[in-house]
Design an enzyme around this catalytic site. Structure first.
Site, PDB file in Angstrom:
ATOM      1  N   ASP A  31      -7.401   5.691  -1.773  1.00 47.39           N
ATOM      2  CA  ASP A  31      -7.104   4.495  -0.986  1.00 47.39           C
ATOM      3  C   ASP A  31      -6.619   3.371  -1.901  1.00 47.39           C
ATOM      4  O   ASP A  31      -7.323   2.986  -2.827  1.00 47.39           O
ATOM      5  CB  ASP A  31      -8.374   4.066  -0.255  1.00 47.39           C
ATOM      6  N   HIS A  40      -6.192   0.230  -1.077  1.00 46.41           N
ATOM      7  CA  HIS A  40      -6.519  -1.083  -0.529  1.00 46.41           C
ATOM      8  C   HIS A  40      -7.670  -1.768  -1.254  1.00 46.41           C
ATOM      9  O   HIS A  40      -8.672  -2.165  -0.651  1.00 46.41           O
ATOM     10  CB  HIS A  40      -6.823  -0.961   0.963  1.00 46.41           C
ATOM     11  N   CYS A  76       0.820  -1.229   0.000  1.00 43.96           N
ATOM     12  CA  CYS A  76       0.000   0.000   0.000  1.00 43.96           C
ATOM     13  C   CYS A  76       0.847   1.269   0.000  1.00 43.96           C
ATOM     14  O   CYS A  76       0.527   2.224  -0.709  1.00 43.96           O
ATOM     15  CB  CYS A  76      -0.995  -0.006   1.156  1.00 43.96           C
TER      16      CYS A  76
END
EC number: 3.4.22.-
Length: 393
Positions: free
Chosen positions: A278, A280, A73
């Site tokens: 993001d 993820h 990430c």
């Protein structure tokens, strides 16, 4: 369906829209009103390159991982902040991505620089393997400082973009060092001293004209990354106003960091909330065609962006800025000096003309592309990775 493989199109309905507020929305140096410019806000966000976990890409190092789910990430956030620098460099800050609209060759060249294959300049493969030299084994989690150091080294091979990448250490930005770095490119006596360049000359699949043209310029475009620690275990609220002002500057590339269990790419704020992309979400790897074009919709976040309270931000971050010209840099310096006068805003770093006497060798990390992070880097950021946990998806 596996939650780790959901796309944002699938999850679109789960994301909140922007709050109805009179507070301005700031996105990478641009100011918007939710009431009158909501479409413009979403278009700006959608136009940022969005890099997420991917699966089924060629094995890193030939025998390594074929997915970065659970460990990549921060590497993806590093790609996003650097991709924004390349967008500003080659397309301009006001460029916009329109779904279904044919994009320019420069756009695909920028995107191809991050595709998950070993010969892309800033691929997950290159970052992971270059990270070995920084003491990070392939598959190990990075902190924001480490990924910044790795990207700086990879940028030396990107002759198309021809960037000067400076990482400010010890919470100090030294103007003299940056000017020396950005002006070191001027090696030709003038246009007549440099060979003519054909527009279709390619290097590793990328047009090389921009890099050669910049050798005729007195200033090499600057990517300035500033690793910071804004508290011990949580952000010191005295830094919050200063952090907000960073998103208001036209040179802003955003911030990479996160909260204790995940890394994010922060692109702005509204009120007391940070706006972020993001990484993820695990998506299948994308293979470019022989022409260099590729299906690009999965590289753009097509829903209202995520938000989180600024108070939840982990104190270990890296702030980024892009100065295309020397005038841009001078303007940035002026804004930083003005920011130091804002009541209630504690400076996050110091801006000085010359290197303080207590510093060691002048800019070893920034002028020597193949140098290691060195002891002083580890001394200050030694605990950065311990404050983040790997997500189990």
């Amino acid at each position: 369906m596996d939650a780790a493989t959901l796309t944002y199109d699938t999850l679109r309905f789960e994301y909140e829209d922007f709050p109805e507020t009179k507070e301005p929305v700031w996105i990478l140096g641009r100011k918007y009103s939710v009431f009158t410019e909501k479409e413009e806000i979403l278009l700006d966000v959608t136009s940022r390159l969005w890099f997420t976990y991917r699966k089924n890409f060629p094995a890193i190092g030939g025998t390594g991982p074929t997915s970065d789910t659970g460990w990549g990430c921060m590497l993806r956030c590093g790609q996003m902040i650097f991709a924004q620098a390349l967008v500003c460099r080659h397309l301009g800050r006001d460029w916009r991505w329109i779904k279904g609209k044919r994009q320019t060759d420069n756009y695909f060249s920028v995107l191809n620089a991050f595709i998950d294959k070993k010969d892309s300049y800033y691929s997950i493969h290159q970052i992971a393997q270059m990270g070995v030299g920084e003491g990070k084994s392939i598959g190990q989690w990075y902190g924001p400082n480490t990924v910044a150091q790795v990207l700086k080294k990879l940028a030396t091979f990107d002759t198309w973009s021809s960037l000067a990448v400076h990482i400010a250490m010890d919470n100090t930005v030294v103007m003299e060092e940056i000017r020396r770095l950005c002006q070191s490119n001027f090696s030709c006596a003038g246009a007549a001293a440099c060979p003519a360049v054909e527009a279709d000359v390619l290097y590793n699949g990328y047009p090389e004209e921009a890099g050669v043209r910049d050798k005729l310029s007195l200033w090499k475009p600057l990517v300035l990354l500033i690793p910071l620690r804004l508290g011990l275990t949580e952000i010191n609220e005295a830094y919050i106003e200063t952090l907000k002002h960073c998103f208001m500057m036209p040179q802003s590339l955003g911030v990479i960091g996160g909260k204790p269990n995940s890394a994010h790419y922060f692109i702005g704020y509204v009120g007391e909330e940070l706006i972020y992309l993001d990484p993820h979400t695990t998506q299948p790897a994308v293979e470019p065609s022989d022409s260099g074009c590729l299906p690009d919709e999965s590289f753009h976040c097509q829903h209202p962006p995520c938000r989180m309270s600024i108070a939840e931000l982990d104190p270990s971050i890296a702030v980024g800025f892009f100065c295309h010209t020397e005038e841009d840099f001078n303007d940035w310096c002026h804004q930083i000096k003005k920011l130091s006068l804002v009541r209630g805003a504690l400076p996050m770093f110091e801006l000085v003309e010359r290197q303080p006497s207590h510093f060691s060798n002048p800019d070893v990390l920034n002028l020597t592309p193949d140098s290691s992070d060195a002891d002083r880097l580890e001394r200050f950021f030694d605990s950065e990775d311990e404050d983040f946990e790997i997500l189990s998806l």
